[in-house]
Motif scaffolding. Sequence first.
Motif, PDB file in Angstrom:
ATOM      1  N   VAL A 101       0.873  -1.185   0.000  1.00 25.24           N
ATOM      2  CA  VAL A 101       0.000   0.000   0.000  1.00 25.24           C
ATOM      3  C   VAL A 101       0.902   1.224   0.000  1.00 25.24           C
ATOM      4  CG1 VAL A 101      -1.832   1.235   1.197  1.00 25.24           C
ATOM      5  CG2 VAL A 101      -1.790  -1.254   1.232  1.00 25.24           C
ATOM      6  N   ASP A 102       1.169   1.754  -1.186  1.00 25.83           N
ATOM      7  CA  ASP A 102       2.057   2.902  -1.328  1.00 25.83           C
ATOM      8  C   ASP A 102       1.301   4.222  -1.434  1.00 25.83           C
ATOM      9  OD1 ASP A 102       4.155   1.112  -1.321  1.00 25.83           O
ATOM     10  OD2 ASP A 102       4.198   0.939  -3.501  1.00 25.83           O
ATOM     11  N   VAL A 103       0.058   4.179  -1.909  1.00 28.80           N
ATOM     12  CA  VAL A 103      -0.736   5.399  -2.103  1.00 28.80           C
ATOM     13  C   VAL A 103      -2.128   5.179  -1.540  1.00 28.80           C
ATOM     14  CG1 VAL A 103      -1.679   7.034  -3.782  1.00 28.80           C
ATOM     15  CG2 VAL A 103       0.556   5.968  -4.197  1.00 28.80           C
ATOM     16  N   VAL A 104      -2.600   6.138  -0.722  1.00 27.64           N
ATOM     17  CA  VAL A 104      -3.972   6.119  -0.213  1.00 27.64           C
ATOM     18  C   VAL A 104      -4.616   7.455  -0.568  1.00 27.64           C
ATOM     19  CG1 VAL A 104      -5.468   5.896   1.796  1.00 27.64           C
ATOM     20  CG2 VAL A 104      -3.331   4.595   1.691  1.00 27.64           C
ATOM     21  N   THR A 105      -5.701   7.403  -1.306  1.00 25.49           N
ATOM     22  CA  THR A 105      -6.422   8.606  -1.712  1.00 25.49           C
ATOM     23  C   THR A 105      -7.693   8.727  -0.882  1.00 25.49           C
ATOM     24  OG1 THR A 105      -5.587   8.344  -3.976  1.00 25.49           O
ATOM     25  CG2 THR A 105      -7.463   9.826  -3.642  1.00 25.49           C
ATOM     26  N   LYS A 154      -9.757  -1.071  -3.827  1.00 26.19           N
ATOM     27  CA  LYS A 154      -8.360  -1.344  -4.171  1.00 26.19           C
ATOM     28  C   LYS A 154      -8.117  -0.990  -5.632  1.00 26.19           C
ATOM     29  CE  LYS A 154      -8.209  -5.488  -1.206  1.00 26.19           C
ATOM     30  NZ  LYS A 154      -7.892  -6.937  -1.194  1.00 26.19           N
ATOM     31  N   LEU A 155      -6.985  -0.368  -5.892  1.00 23.31           N
ATOM     32  CA  LEU A 155      -6.540  -0.122  -7.260  1.00 23.31           C
ATOM     33  C   LEU A 155      -5.139  -0.708  -7.397  1.00 23.31           C
ATOM     34  CD1 LEU A 155      -7.698   3.553  -8.023  1.00 23.31           C
ATOM     35  CD2 LEU A 155      -8.772   1.415  -8.713  1.00 23.31           C
ATOM     36  N   TYR A 156      -5.076  -1.854  -8.048  1.00 24.22           N
ATOM     37  CA  TYR A 156      -3.789  -2.525  -8.191  1.00 24.22           C
ATOM     38  C   TYR A 156      -2.870  -1.729  -9.114  1.00 24.22           C
ATOM     39  CZ  TYR A 156      -5.249  -6.707  -5.718  1.00 24.22           C
ATOM     40  OH  TYR A 156      -5.654  -7.596  -4.747  1.00 24.22           O
ATOM     41  N   PRO A 157      -1.565  -1.719  -8.835  1.00 19.21           N
ATOM     42  CA  PRO A 157      -0.887  -2.662  -7.925  1.00 19.21           C
ATOM     43  C   PRO A 157      -0.688  -2.166  -6.489  1.00 19.21           C
ATOM     44  CG  PRO A 157       0.726  -1.499  -9.245  1.00 19.21           C
ATOM     45  CD  PRO A 157      -0.613  -1.011  -9.710  1.00 19.21           C
ATOM     46  N   HIS A 158      -0.873  -0.847  -6.183  1.00 17.88           N
ATOM     47  CA  HIS A 158      -0.434  -0.394  -4.859  1.00 17.88           C
ATOM     48  C   HIS A 158      -1.241   0.806  -4.332  1.00 17.88           C
ATOM     49  CE1 HIS A 158       1.391   2.783  -7.210  1.00 17.88           C
ATOM     50  NE2 HIS A 158       2.134   1.902  -7.858  1.00 17.88           N
ATOM     51  N   GLN A 159      -2.538   0.900  -4.642  1.00 21.55           N
ATOM     52  CA  GLN A 159      -3.306   2.068  -4.213  1.00 21.55           C
ATOM     53  C   GLN A 159      -4.635   1.651  -3.579  1.00 21.55           C
ATOM     54  OE1 GLN A 159      -4.069   4.916  -7.303  1.00 21.55           O
ATOM     55  NE2 GLN A 159      -5.051   6.393  -5.954  1.00 21.55           N
ATOM     56  N   ILE A 160      -5.042   2.381  -2.520  1.00 18.52           N
ATOM     57  CA  ILE A 160      -6.344   2.219  -1.879  1.00 18.52           C
ATOM     58  C   ILE A 160      -7.067   3.554  -1.953  1.00 18.52           C
ATOM     59  CG2 ILE A 160      -7.553   1.812   0.300  1.00 18.52           C
ATOM     60  CD1 ILE A 160      -5.432  -0.163   1.068  1.00 18.52           C
ATOM     61  N   VAL A 161      -8.329   3.526  -2.321  1.00 17.90           N
ATOM     62  CA  VAL A 161      -9.153   4.733  -2.455  1.00 17.90           C
ATOM     63  C   VAL A 161     -10.238   4.697  -1.381  1.00 17.90           C
ATOM     64  CG1 VAL A 161     -10.688   6.058  -3.943  1.00 17.90           C
ATOM     65  CG2 VAL A 161      -8.695   4.882  -4.915  1.00 17.90           C
ATOM     66  N   VAL A 162     -10.296   5.745  -0.573  1.00 16.05           N
ATOM     67  CA  VAL A 162     -11.284   5.855   0.501  1.00 16.05           C
ATOM     68  C   VAL A 162     -12.153   7.074   0.234  1.00 16.05           C
ATOM     69  CG1 VAL A 162     -11.659   6.108   2.978  1.00 16.05           C
ATOM     70  CG2 VAL A 162      -9.683   4.809   2.150  1.00 16.05           C
ATOM     71  N   GLU A 163     -13.458   6.855   0.183  1.00 23.57           N
ATOM     72  CA  GLU A 163     -14.420   7.947   0.002  1.00 23.57           C
ATOM     73  C   GLU A 163     -15.420   7.907   1.155  1.00 23.57           C
ATOM     74  OE1 GLU A 163     -16.141   7.085  -3.762  1.00 23.57           O
ATOM     75  OE2 GLU A 163     -14.396   7.715  -4.924  1.00 23.57           O
ATOM     76  N   ILE A 164     -15.614   9.053   1.815  1.00 27.96           N
ATOM     77  CA  ILE A 164     -16.526   9.101   2.955  1.00 27.96           C
ATOM     78  C   ILE A 164     -17.509  10.243   2.796  1.00 27.96           C
ATOM     79  CG2 ILE A 164     -14.791   8.115   4.489  1.00 27.96           C
ATOM     80  CD1 ILE A 164     -14.514  10.868   5.763  1.00 27.96           C
ATOM     81  N   VAL A 165     -18.644  10.088   3.446  1.00 27.93           N
ATOM     82  CA  VAL A 165     -19.640  11.154   3.573  1.00 27.93           C
ATOM     83  C   VAL A 165     -19.826  11.397   5.069  1.00 27.93           C
ATOM     84  CG1 VAL A 165     -22.010  11.871   3.114  1.00 27.93           C
ATOM     85  CG2 VAL A 165     -20.772  10.478   1.426  1.00 27.93           C
ATOM     86  N   GLU A 166     -19.476  12.595   5.513  1.00 26.33           N
ATOM     87  CA  GLU A 166     -19.548  12.894   6.937  1.00 26.33           C
ATOM     88  C   GLU A 166     -20.941  13.391   7.326  1.00 26.33           C
ATOM     89  OE1 GLU A 166     -16.618  15.654   8.169  1.00 26.33           O
ATOM     90  OE2 GLU A 166     -14.922  14.292   7.838  1.00 26.33           O
ATOM     91  N   ARG A 167     -21.299  13.133   8.577  1.00 25.01           N
ATOM     92  CA  ARG A 167     -22.475  13.773   9.152  1.00 25.01           C
ATOM     93  C   ARG A 167     -22.140  15.234   9.424  1.00 25.01           C
ATOM     94  NH1 ARG A 167     -22.782   8.657  11.857  1.00 25.01           N
ATOM     95  NH2 ARG A 167     -24.683   7.540  11.284  1.00 25.01           N
ATOM     96  N   THR A 168     -23.101  16.118   9.210  1.00 23.54           N
ATOM     97  CA  THR A 168     -22.847  17.545   9.377  1.00 23.54           C
ATOM     98  C   THR A 168     -23.084  17.955  10.820  1.00 23.54           C
ATOM     99  OG1 THR A 168     -23.551  17.949   7.096  1.00 23.54           O
ATOM    100  CG2 THR A 168     -23.473  19.843   8.590  1.00 23.54           C
ATOM    101  N   PRO A 169     -22.071  18.469  11.514  1.00 26.78           N
ATOM    102  CA  PRO A 169     -22.279  18.961  12.890  1.00 26.78           C
ATOM    103  C   PRO A 169     -23.223  20.164  12.878  1.00 26.78           C
ATOM    104  CG  PRO A 169     -19.944  18.623  12.416  1.00 26.78           C
ATOM    105  CD  PRO A 169     -20.668  18.531  11.121  1.00 26.78           C
ATOM    106  N   TYR A 170     -24.210  20.136  13.740  1.00 27.26           N
ATOM    107  CA  TYR A 170     -25.227  21.187  13.781  1.00 27.26           C
ATOM    108  C   TYR A 170     -25.083  22.072  15.011  1.00 27.26           C
ATOM    109  CZ  TYR A 170     -29.893  23.231  13.181  1.00 27.26           C
ATOM    110  OH  TYR A 170     -30.943  24.094  12.994  1.00 27.26           O
TER     111      TYR A 170
END
Length: 313
Positions: A101-105, A154-170
């Motif tokens: 795991v060389d790259v994490v987006t 996973k994106l081979y050969p060495h990348q992981i992609v993380v996408e999140i949706v946060e709750r909005t603090p009110y």
Amino acid sequence: MRPLSQAFVWGPAATPVMAGLPIAVTPHKVVLRGERSARGPLRWRLSLDRPPSIALEIALTLAVLVGAATLGAERGGQLDDFVVRYGGLGDFVARALGFGVDVVTVSGAIHLSEQQILTIAGISSKDSLPFFDVAAARSRLEADPLVKQASVRKLYPHQIVVEIVERTPYGLWQKDGQVRAIAADGAAIDEAQDGRYVDLPFVVGEGANQRIREFVALVDAMDELKPRVEAGVLVDQRRWNLKLKSGVDIKLPESDPQAAIATLLRLQREQRILERDVLALDFRVPGRVFVRLSEEAAAAWADAHAPKKAAQP
């Protein structure tokens, strides 16, 4: 006449002749059932009887050596040290082959830092793509109160992609000395340990988080006095006290607090009441306002309204 050897089949079989020429006859062999069933697997048995190839011998030898070394390391405790330093054996081999795991987006993060996301998801430099569990990482992310939805790929050969949706603090909610960021529905989503949420509405007390929208509506109704409000204190889960930044308490009634705020605005615009030396304004009795003065202001007011003594002759 035929010889006796031919008559009793002692000698070689007689060769039939036709038109003076011998005819070669191929003897028919009857294959028994056991022989027929064994004829197919015979080919595989014959192949195993051959000497193994050099590549197979090398592979088997390496497998035995690795297995023995792993077993010995596990019993001796070295395997645990190895895992702590370099990760699992499979991850170590996969990284050596170029699948580390060389790259994490990371995308979609607003209040969470990238390092926090990596820690929550369990992503480190010891991992490798073939052995990384994206489903477990997604579950860990979505278990965090601030994350509403997460995607890990996973994106081979060495990348992981993380996408999140946060709750909005009110808003911010304080209870038992702890301050938490809350969503619009009152759910606590994060600990307020720094200044990230300093501009959010602040409520205090049992059940105040569930009525954060009500408090925000009251503050919005204060017009030009809105920037002066520091917090709202829910009293007995029935009514609000507004705490101003100047230290003045505005005690609102349980019923129709909007009318009390309208009265406060009128007093401020006509008499500048909040610029006076007051400690609290009490609007709990309909149609009346009780003003609590500071000690100095109360003494001055008492002196000014004290009955004057008659002059001595």
